[in-house]
Design a protein around this motif. Structure first.
Motif, PDB file in Angstrom:
ATOM      1  N   TRP A  19       0.779  -1.122  -0.088  1.00 28.43           N
ATOM      2  CA  TRP A  19      -0.067   0.056   0.026  1.00 28.43           C
ATOM      3  C   TRP A  19       0.858   1.313   0.011  1.00 28.43           C
ATOM      4  N   SER A  20       1.907   1.227   0.964  1.00 26.76           N
ATOM      5  CA  SER A  20       2.903   2.560   0.944  1.00 26.76           C
ATOM      6  C   SER A  20       3.481   2.581  -0.488  1.00 26.76           C
ATOM      7  N   SER A  27       1.151   9.330  -5.738  1.00 29.13           N
ATOM      8  CA  SER A  27       1.495  10.720  -5.243  1.00 29.13           C
ATOM      9  C   SER A  27       2.532  11.245  -6.231  1.00 29.13           C
ATOM     10  N   TYR A  28       3.425  10.386  -6.743  1.00 28.72           N
ATOM     11  CA  TYR A  28       4.619  10.938  -7.692  1.00 28.72           C
ATOM     12  C   TYR A  28       3.748  11.338  -9.043  1.00 28.72           C
ATOM     13  N   ILE A  29       2.989  10.537  -9.368  1.00 26.51           N
ATOM     14  CA  ILE A  29       2.298  10.879 -10.639  1.00 26.51           C
ATOM     15  C   ILE A  29       1.477  12.090 -10.779  1.00 26.51           C
TER      16      ILE A  29
END
Length: 280
Positions: A19-20, A27-29
């Motif tokens: 999940w992390s 988040s990066y995308i």
């Protein structure tokens, strides 16, 4: 039951890790990292060929003496060398009288007061003394350097990645800010009192260029003192101050590797001899 609990705990741990990871990818995308001026214009140290490179490398004593001369005439005005004693210079090839003469060029403060003047007592350094700091304390050092604290150079090549190359690159890396930097990052202009250097972590360095041109130091051995030569020599000297036992360590390593190779061969031959003619 215990196995089931262990399986569930392991499964939960894997789930959290997965999940992390997925959350980080999302988040990066959605919010890719914003490029910074340091990321775009910071340079890795230039690679230089050193005499002490490799498992059989050795210090060039003549180069170390030249590097010490650069430190004495240029760097010692601001930077300390508090972990090095004058008598350590014997490793560079200096004789006892030469070391005594070198030590006497530095003055150290005594922890006492002159009863006649009320001032701190001073004396000339002796061979067993360590190189004294050019400043009385940190406050005095910052006051003399516009708030910046000049680092001690004893271990600088071990404290920085690719230390020898870093020191050489930093000293020779001063230049005007590139036009493309100011075009892409208009707010990244080097502040007054700082100096642009792409080999420094945040690009702006409080230290002014220490080497101002060829011939700044007149070498005792007659070597031509170009800026690049002086930078190489001081980088080599500071490598020695950080690793004075480098050659001993390499010799020990070579001896150990040789011993292990011989031991391996003997063990293999013993194995062949013991099991010769045996049926498996």
């Amino acid at each position: 039951m215990v196995r089931l609990i262990g399986f569930l705990v392991g499964l939960g741990f894997v789930g959290v890790v997965l999940w992390s990871f997925l959350w980080g990818v999302v988040s990066y995308i959605e919010e890719p990292p914003v490029p910074t001026v340091e990321h775009e214009f910071h340079l890795s140290p230039k690679q230089v060929s050193w005499s002490f490179d490799g498992p059989l490398g050795k210090f060039d004593r003549a180069q170390l003496q030249r590097g010490f001369q650069v430190y004495k005439e240029v760097c010692s005005a601001c930077h300390s060398l508090r972990l090095v004693s004058f008598r350590d210079l014997a490793d560079l090839g200096y004789s006892e009288p030469e070391i005594k003469a070198i030590a006497e060029q530095w003055v150290v403060e005594q922890p006492s007061i002159n009863p006649e003047t009320g001032e701190p007592a001073t004396r000339k350094s002796i061979a067993s003394d360590r190189f004294p700091s050019p400043f009385a304390n940190e406050v005095a050092a910052r006051a003399a350097n516009a708030g910046a604290l000049p680092p001690d150079l004893s271990l600088i090549t071990k404290a920085r990645h690719d230390g020898s190359n870093y020191v050489h690159s930093l000293i020779t890396g001063y230049r005007p800010q590139p036009a493309e930097l100011l075009k892409e990052f208009p707010d990244a202009k080097t502040p007054d009192g700082l100096h642009f250097n792409p080999y420094f972590a945040n690009l702006n360095l409080a230290m002014a260029p220490p080497l101002t041109g060829d011939g700044q130091v007149t070498y005792a051995d007659g070597t031509k003192s170009t800026t690049d030569q002086m930078a190489r020599d001081i980088a080599a000297f500071l490598t020695w101050t950080a690793e004075p036992k480098l050659e001993n360590r390499k010799r020990t390593g070579v001896a150990v590797v040789g011993f292990l190779i011989i031991l391996t061969v003997l063990a293999f031959l013993s194995y062949k001899n013991i099991w010769a003619g045996k049926k498996h």
